[in-house]
Structures are given as C-alpha cells and as structure tokens.
Design a protein around this motif. Structure first.
Motif, PDB file in Angstrom:
ATOM      1  N   ARG A  11      45.375  63.596 -62.127  1.00  0.00           N
ATOM      2  CA  ARG A  11      46.256  64.593 -61.950  1.00  0.00           C
ATOM      3  C   ARG A  11      47.064  64.900 -60.838  1.00  0.00           C
ATOM      4  NH1 ARG A  11      45.110  68.883 -66.602  1.00  0.00           N
ATOM      5  NH2 ARG A  11      45.906  67.816 -68.333  1.00  0.00           N
ATOM      6  N   ASN A  12      48.340  65.244 -60.549  1.00  0.00           N
ATOM      7  CA  ASN A  12      48.869  66.194 -59.397  1.00  0.00           C
ATOM      8  C   ASN A  12      47.787  67.217 -59.304  1.00  0.00           C
ATOM      9  OD1 ASN A  12      50.993  64.382 -58.642  1.00  0.00           O
ATOM     10  ND2 ASN A  12      52.347  65.301 -60.335  1.00  0.00           N
ATOM     11  N   ARG A  13      47.942  67.715 -58.141  1.00  0.00           N
ATOM     12  CA  ARG A  13      46.972  68.992 -57.932  1.00  0.00           C
ATOM     13  C   ARG A  13      47.353  69.980 -58.667  1.00  0.00           C
ATOM     14  NH1 ARG A  13      45.829  68.003 -51.904  1.00  0.00           N
ATOM     15  NH2 ARG A  13      44.063  66.621 -52.084  1.00  0.00           N
ATOM     16  N   LYS A  14      48.633  70.356 -58.716  1.00  0.00           N
ATOM     17  CA  LYS A  14      49.362  71.187 -59.550  1.00  0.00           C
ATOM     18  C   LYS A  14      50.463  70.848 -60.238  1.00  0.00           C
ATOM     19  CE  LYS A  14      51.984  73.930 -56.118  1.00  0.00           C
ATOM     20  NZ  LYS A  14      52.184  73.205 -55.199  1.00  0.00           N
ATOM     21  N   LYS A  61      58.756  59.909 -59.015  1.00  0.00           N
ATOM     22  CA  LYS A  61      57.564  59.043 -58.387  1.00  0.00           C
ATOM     23  C   LYS A  61      56.519  59.895 -58.286  1.00  0.00           C
ATOM     24  CE  LYS A  61      58.721  58.831 -53.491  1.00  0.00           C
ATOM     25  NZ  LYS A  61      59.233  60.418 -53.261  1.00  0.00           N
ATOM     26  N   GLU A  62      56.609  61.161 -58.124  1.00  0.00           N
ATOM     27  CA  GLU A  62      55.256  61.982 -58.019  1.00  0.00           C
ATOM     28  C   GLU A  62      54.502  62.054 -59.181  1.00  0.00           C
ATOM     29  OE1 GLU A  62      58.273  63.414 -55.223  1.00  0.00           O
ATOM     30  OE2 GLU A  62      58.436  62.910 -57.212  1.00  0.00           O
ATOM     31  N   TYR A  63      54.889  61.512 -60.396  1.00  0.00           N
ATOM     32  CA  TYR A  63      54.317  61.476 -61.536  1.00  0.00           C
ATOM     33  C   TYR A  63      53.580  60.378 -61.814  1.00  0.00           C
ATOM     34  CZ  TYR A  63      56.637  65.744 -63.654  1.00  0.00           C
ATOM     35  OH  TYR A  63      57.087  66.836 -63.772  1.00  0.00           O
ATOM     36  N   PHE A  64      53.631  59.213 -60.781  1.00  0.00           N
ATOM     37  CA  PHE A  64      53.116  58.224 -60.952  1.00  0.00           C
ATOM     38  C   PHE A  64      51.895  57.810 -60.214  1.00  0.00           C
ATOM     39  CE2 PHE A  64      57.147  57.166 -62.840  1.00  0.00           C
ATOM     40  CZ  PHE A  64      56.902  56.170 -63.887  1.00  0.00           C
ATOM     41  N   ARG A  68      47.397  52.514 -59.999  1.00  0.00           N
ATOM     42  CA  ARG A  68      47.377  51.943 -61.238  1.00  0.00           C
ATOM     43  C   ARG A  68      48.833  51.349 -61.968  1.00  0.00           C
ATOM     44  NH1 ARG A  68      43.079  54.004 -64.585  1.00  0.00           N
ATOM     45  NH2 ARG A  68      41.512  55.234 -63.187  1.00  0.00           N
ATOM     46  N   GLY A  69      49.830  51.794 -61.003  1.00  0.00           N
ATOM     47  CA  GLY A  69      51.288  51.482 -61.660  1.00  0.00           C
ATOM     48  C   GLY A  69      51.407  52.126 -62.964  1.00  0.00           C
ATOM     49  N   THR A  70      50.742  53.287 -63.425  1.00  0.00           N
ATOM     50  CA  THR A  70      51.078  54.113 -64.612  1.00  0.00           C
ATOM     51  C   THR A  70      51.228  55.439 -64.199  1.00  0.00           C
ATOM     52  OG1 THR A  70      48.685  54.808 -64.843  1.00  0.00           O
ATOM     53  CG2 THR A  70      49.524  52.492 -65.805  1.00  0.00           C
ATOM     54  N   LEU A  71      51.767  56.278 -65.225  1.00  0.00           N
ATOM     55  CA  LEU A  71      51.857  57.611 -65.101  1.00  0.00           C
ATOM     56  C   LEU A  71      50.535  58.271 -64.676  1.00  0.00           C
ATOM     57  CD1 LEU A  71      54.248  58.380 -67.913  1.00  0.00           C
ATOM     58  CD2 LEU A  71      54.728  58.737 -65.506  1.00  0.00           C
ATOM     59  N   LYS A  72      50.428  59.313 -63.920  1.00  0.00           N
ATOM     60  CA  LYS A  72      49.223  59.999 -63.932  1.00  0.00           C
ATOM     61  C   LYS A  72      49.102  60.777 -65.044  1.00  0.00           C
ATOM     62  CE  LYS A  72      50.187  61.191 -58.831  1.00  0.00           C
ATOM     63  NZ  LYS A  72      50.445  62.104 -57.649  1.00  0.00           N
ATOM     64  N   LEU A  73      47.971  61.469 -65.085  1.00  0.00           N
ATOM     65  CA  LEU A  73      47.501  62.115 -66.431  1.00  0.00           C
ATOM     66  C   LEU A  73      48.488  63.470 -66.297  1.00  0.00           C
ATOM     67  CD1 LEU A  73      43.802  61.926 -66.987  1.00  0.00           C
ATOM     68  CD2 LEU A  73      45.784  60.586 -67.967  1.00  0.00           C
ATOM     69  N   ASP A  77      52.868  71.344 -68.458  1.00  0.00           N
ATOM     70  CA  ASP A  77      54.079  71.453 -68.024  1.00  0.00           C
ATOM     71  C   ASP A  77      54.880  70.513 -67.806  1.00  0.00           C
ATOM     72  OD1 ASP A  77      53.332  74.303 -68.350  1.00  0.00           O
ATOM     73  OD2 ASP A  77      53.370  74.742 -66.078  1.00  0.00           O
ATOM     74  N   GLU A  78      54.367  69.266 -67.370  1.00  0.00           N
ATOM     75  CA  GLU A  78      54.876  68.245 -66.699  1.00  0.00           C
ATOM     76  C   GLU A  78      55.370  67.264 -67.935  1.00  0.00           C
ATOM     77  OE1 GLU A  78      53.031  67.347 -62.488  1.00  0.00           O
ATOM     78  OE2 GLU A  78      51.905  66.533 -64.067  1.00  0.00           O
ATOM     79  N   TRP A  79      54.439  66.929 -69.057  1.00  0.00           N
ATOM     80  CA  TRP A  79      54.944  66.314 -70.092  1.00  0.00           C
ATOM     81  C   TRP A  79      56.016  67.153 -71.004  1.00  0.00           C
ATOM     82  CZ3 TRP A  79      53.357  68.456 -74.807  1.00  0.00           C
ATOM     83  CH2 TRP A  79      52.040  69.094 -74.959  1.00  0.00           C
ATOM     84  N   ARG A  80      55.772  68.557 -71.012  1.00  0.00           N
ATOM     85  CA  ARG A  80      56.780  69.116 -71.842  1.00  0.00           C
ATOM     86  C   ARG A  80      58.234  69.092 -70.912  1.00  0.00           C
ATOM     87  NH1 ARG A  80      55.196  71.837 -76.076  1.00  0.00           N
ATOM     88  NH2 ARG A  80      53.118  72.536 -76.082  1.00  0.00           N
ATOM     89  N   ALA A  81      58.213  69.141 -69.686  1.00  0.00           N
ATOM     90  CA  ALA A  81      59.234  68.823 -68.761  1.00  0.00           C
ATOM     91  C   ALA A  81      59.935  67.607 -69.067  1.00  0.00           C
ATOM     92  CB  ALA A  81      59.085  69.142 -67.440  1.00  0.00           C
ATOM     93  N   LEU A  82      59.230  66.570 -69.462  1.00  0.00           N
ATOM     94  CA  LEU A  82      59.875  65.271 -69.745  1.00  0.00           C
ATOM     95  C   LEU A  82      60.472  65.216 -71.267  1.00  0.00           C
ATOM     96  CD1 LEU A  82      56.968  62.849 -68.637  1.00  0.00           C
ATOM     97  CD2 LEU A  82      58.951  63.453 -67.430  1.00  0.00           C
ATOM     98  N   GLY A  83      60.438  66.246 -72.077  1.00  0.00           N
ATOM     99  CA  GLY A  83      60.845  66.350 -73.640  1.00  0.00           C
ATOM    100  C   GLY A  83      59.865  66.138 -74.505  1.00  0.00           C
ATOM    101  N   ILE A  84      58.726  65.886 -74.048  1.00  0.00           N
ATOM    102  CA  ILE A  84      57.694  65.802 -75.315  1.00  0.00           C
ATOM    103  C   ILE A  84      57.451  67.202 -75.811  1.00  0.00           C
ATOM    104  CG2 ILE A  84      55.394  64.971 -75.593  1.00  0.00           C
ATOM    105  CD1 ILE A  84      55.423  63.146 -73.256  1.00  0.00           C
ATOM    106  N   THR A  85      57.567  66.770 -77.334  1.00  0.00           N
ATOM    107  CA  THR A  85      57.427  68.446 -77.915  1.00  0.00           C
ATOM    108  C   THR A  85      56.250  68.295 -79.001  1.00  0.00           C
ATOM    109  OG1 THR A  85      59.037  67.761 -79.138  1.00  0.00           O
ATOM    110  CG2 THR A  85      59.632  69.135 -77.606  1.00  0.00           C
TER     111      THR A  85
END
Length: 117
Positions: A11-14, A61-64, A68-73, A77-85
């Motif tokens: 994950r990102n540190r925060k 790009k900070e979410y990747f 691995r070439g994938t999204l970080k975990l 707050d991050e996944w909700r910001a992407l629009g996942i509800t």
C-alpha cells in the motif's frame, strides 16, 4: 479489528487523495464498474470489483506497484475516491494479476460497523 492478513507493504504509506482533475477523469468510468456477488468461506466474505480496463489509464501512477504492473492495495479512502461504492468494512486485499483491473475485497463474516457516538 484484525488486519485481515493484508500485506501493508503493498500500500501507499498513507492514503493518497485524488485532485479534482483526477476525480473528473475517473467520473466517466464509474457507471461501468462491475460488482460481483458476495461469496464466503468460514472466516470472510469476499467480492471482486471489476474496473473498466480503460479506467486504469486514468488512475494516478502513485496507485500502481511498478514492480508488479498492477494497482497497489488501496486504502479505503483511495478505492472510494476511484468511485467504488460498497458498504463499510471491506478491505482491498489483492489484485488479480492476470487481470489487473479486477480488485479483490474481503471483510469478516457478520461484520458490524463501529457505532458512531
């Protein structure tokens, strides 16, 4: 609350907030996010969330995870910001590497949100 065996080094540190411009870029994809039915084992309930493939190009790009070439975990707050509800308690615990637009979530069975006082 347990950490659900999540590898926090992925994950990102925060949580890294999105700018308004970044959010605007992602808005067009929100209606095309697909949510699986829930499934479970003895401990957790699971679901996967499938992002439109084109959406990956609009995510900062900070979410990747470059190695691995994938999204970080993502933090909630991050996944909700992407629009996942989805309801409270879900943790992003894995990315399906062959299909990096599929995010795997889990939470304890019978999860109860903390009561707000």
């Amino acid at each position: 609350m347990s950490n659900l065996d999540i590898d926090f080094t992925r994950r990102n540190r925060k949580p890294r907030p999105l700018s308004d411009a970044e959010k605007n870029k992602l808005d067009e994809f929100i209606d095309n996010i697909h949510y699986s039915s829930r499934y479970n084992d003895d401990e957790y309930e699971y679901r996967h969330v499938q992002l439109p493939k084109q959406m990956l190009k609009a995510i900062p790009k900070e979410y990747f995870d470059g190695s691995r070439g994938t999204l970080k975990l993502l933090w909630e707050d991050e996944w909700r910001a992407l629009g996942i509800t989805q309801s409270l308690g879900w943790e992003h615990y894995e990315v399906h590497e062959p299909e990096p637009h599929i995010l795997l979530f889990k939470r304890p069975i019978n999860y109860q949100a903390p009561i707000q006082h």
